[in-house]
Write a protein that holds these residues in place. Structure first.
Motif, PDB file in Angstrom:
ATOM      1  N   LEU A  37       0.863  -1.182   0.000  1.00  0.00           N
ATOM      2  CA  LEU A  37       0.000   0.000   0.000  1.00  0.00           C
ATOM      3  C   LEU A  37       0.894   1.225   0.000  1.00  0.00           C
ATOM      4  O   LEU A  37       1.773   1.360   0.865  1.00  0.00           O
ATOM      5  N   ASP A  38       0.693   2.103  -0.969  1.00  0.00           N
ATOM      6  CA  ASP A  38       1.500   3.313  -1.042  1.00  0.00           C
ATOM      7  C   ASP A  38       0.767   4.318  -1.922  1.00  0.00           C
ATOM      8  O   ASP A  38      -0.265   3.997  -2.512  1.00  0.00           O
ATOM      9  N   ALA A  43       6.358   3.981  -8.593  1.00  0.00           N
ATOM     10  CA  ALA A  43       7.234   3.219  -7.706  1.00  0.00           C
ATOM     11  C   ALA A  43       6.510   2.031  -7.074  1.00  0.00           C
ATOM     12  O   ALA A  43       7.067   0.926  -6.994  1.00  0.00           O
ATOM     13  N   GLY A  44       5.278   2.238  -6.619  1.00  0.00           N
ATOM     14  CA  GLY A  44       4.548   1.163  -5.954  1.00  0.00           C
ATOM     15  C   GLY A  44       4.248  -0.014  -6.852  1.00  0.00           C
ATOM     16  O   GLY A  44       4.573  -1.163  -6.506  1.00  0.00           O
ATOM     17  N   VAL A  56      -1.805  -1.574  -4.076  1.00  0.00           N
ATOM     18  CA  VAL A  56      -3.024  -0.787  -3.893  1.00  0.00           C
ATOM     19  C   VAL A  56      -2.588   0.649  -3.632  1.00  0.00           C
ATOM     20  O   VAL A  56      -1.889   0.929  -2.651  1.00  0.00           O
ATOM     21  N   GLY A  57      -2.986   1.562  -4.496  1.00  0.00           N
ATOM     22  CA  GLY A  57      -2.654   2.962  -4.326  1.00  0.00           C
ATOM     23  C   GLY A  57      -3.610   3.647  -3.372  1.00  0.00           C
ATOM     24  O   GLY A  57      -4.821   3.496  -3.500  1.00  0.00           O
ATOM     25  N   ALA A  68     -10.234   0.831   3.521  1.00  0.00           N
ATOM     26  CA  ALA A  68     -10.692   0.194   2.287  1.00  0.00           C
ATOM     27  C   ALA A  68      -9.529  -0.440   1.531  1.00  0.00           C
ATOM     28  O   ALA A  68      -9.672  -1.510   0.923  1.00  0.00           O
ATOM     29  N   ALA A  69      -8.355   0.211   1.573  1.00  0.00           N
ATOM     30  CA  ALA A  69      -7.180  -0.325   0.890  1.00  0.00           C
ATOM     31  C   ALA A  69      -6.717  -1.627   1.526  1.00  0.00           C
ATOM     32  O   ALA A  69      -6.309  -2.563   0.825  1.00  0.00           O
TER      33      ALA A  69
END
Length: 246
Positions: A37-38, A43-44, A56-57, A68-69
């Motif tokens: 998560l980021d 990059a993520g 997950v952004g 939610a993420a």
């Protein structure tokens, strides 16, 4: 009891770079399925793809979005056994210069997001039947404070405190919750402001005569989420090369 963690499922916040990327890599190398998560960006997804994992952004300053993420990541992984709260920001400011906006965003990302990602992950762990491990990355600043680090130190002290309370809440479900307090770790954070003289001065504070690397933190996380650490909970472990020992 053994230390095998293969087959487990981990959510790592702030896993796109630095300490978080090292943690995600260490877990993946040991057979853990990892979701990062980021913040949205290149990059993520690249970091997750390198691990064969999920990205997950999310802006963790939004508590509802953070929860939610975690849910989205758990769904993608088929469950969650490990949560590592690594995401954080550092904004240098003295008491006299600190702004309300800097204070609010620092606390929102470093402390509030930790609470609500824990809540989401713990609910998923309990729904699976209980058991799991949560590791929250705090900082040496939580115990020592620091010049021009008032907001950062306060947020990391909050991480240590909520870790203790969460450990009490989740212990009956056999979910361990611990925090790590890294010292000077050479990452992208703070790179724009540190000098060679700074690095030399900080290194001299350690009996080992060096600063930490992201892998030093990742190795400790790997231990805390393993079966060897199931009787450790509610602790704030120093990863400082002996710079502080209490």
């Amino acid at each position: 009891m053994g230390s095998d963690i293969s087959g487990r499922r981990a959510v790592v916040t702030g896993g796109a770079r630095g300490i978080g990327a090292a943690i995600a890599r260490r877990l993946a190398d040991d057979g853990v399925s990892v979701a990062i998560l980021d913040l949205p960006g290149d990059a993520g997804p690249a970091a997750a793809a390198e691990l064969g994992g999920t990205f997950v952004g999310v802006d963790l300053a939004d508590a509802a979005a953070a929860m939610a993420a975690v849910d989205e990541a758990a769904d993608a992984l088929g469950g969650v056994d490990i949560l590592v709260n690594n995401a954080g920001i550092l904004r240098f400011a003295s008491l006299l210069d600190l702004t309300v906006d800097d204070w609010d965003r620092t606390l929102a990302i470093n402390a509030r997001a930790t609470v609500f990602t824990m809540q989401a992950a713990a609910r998923a762990m309990i729904a699976q039947g209980g058991g799991g491990a949560i590791v929250n990355i705090a900082s040496m600043a939580a115990k020592t404070g620091g010049l021009n680090e008032l907001g950062y130190a306060a947020s990391k002290a909050a991480v240590v405190s909520v870790t203790r309370s969460a450990a009490a809440d989740l212990g009956p479900h056999q979910i361990t919750v611990n925090s790590l307090c890294p010292g000077y770790i050479l990452t992208e954070m703070g790179a724009a402001t540190r000098t060679e003289e700074d690095v030399a001065a900080w290194s001299a504070k350690s009996p080992l005569g060096r600063l930490g690397a992201p892998q030093d933190v990742a190795g400790f996380v790997r231990f805390l989420v393993s079966p060897d650490a199931t009787y450790l909970t509610g602790q704030a472990f120093n990863v400082t090369g002996g710079m502080i020992t209490q």
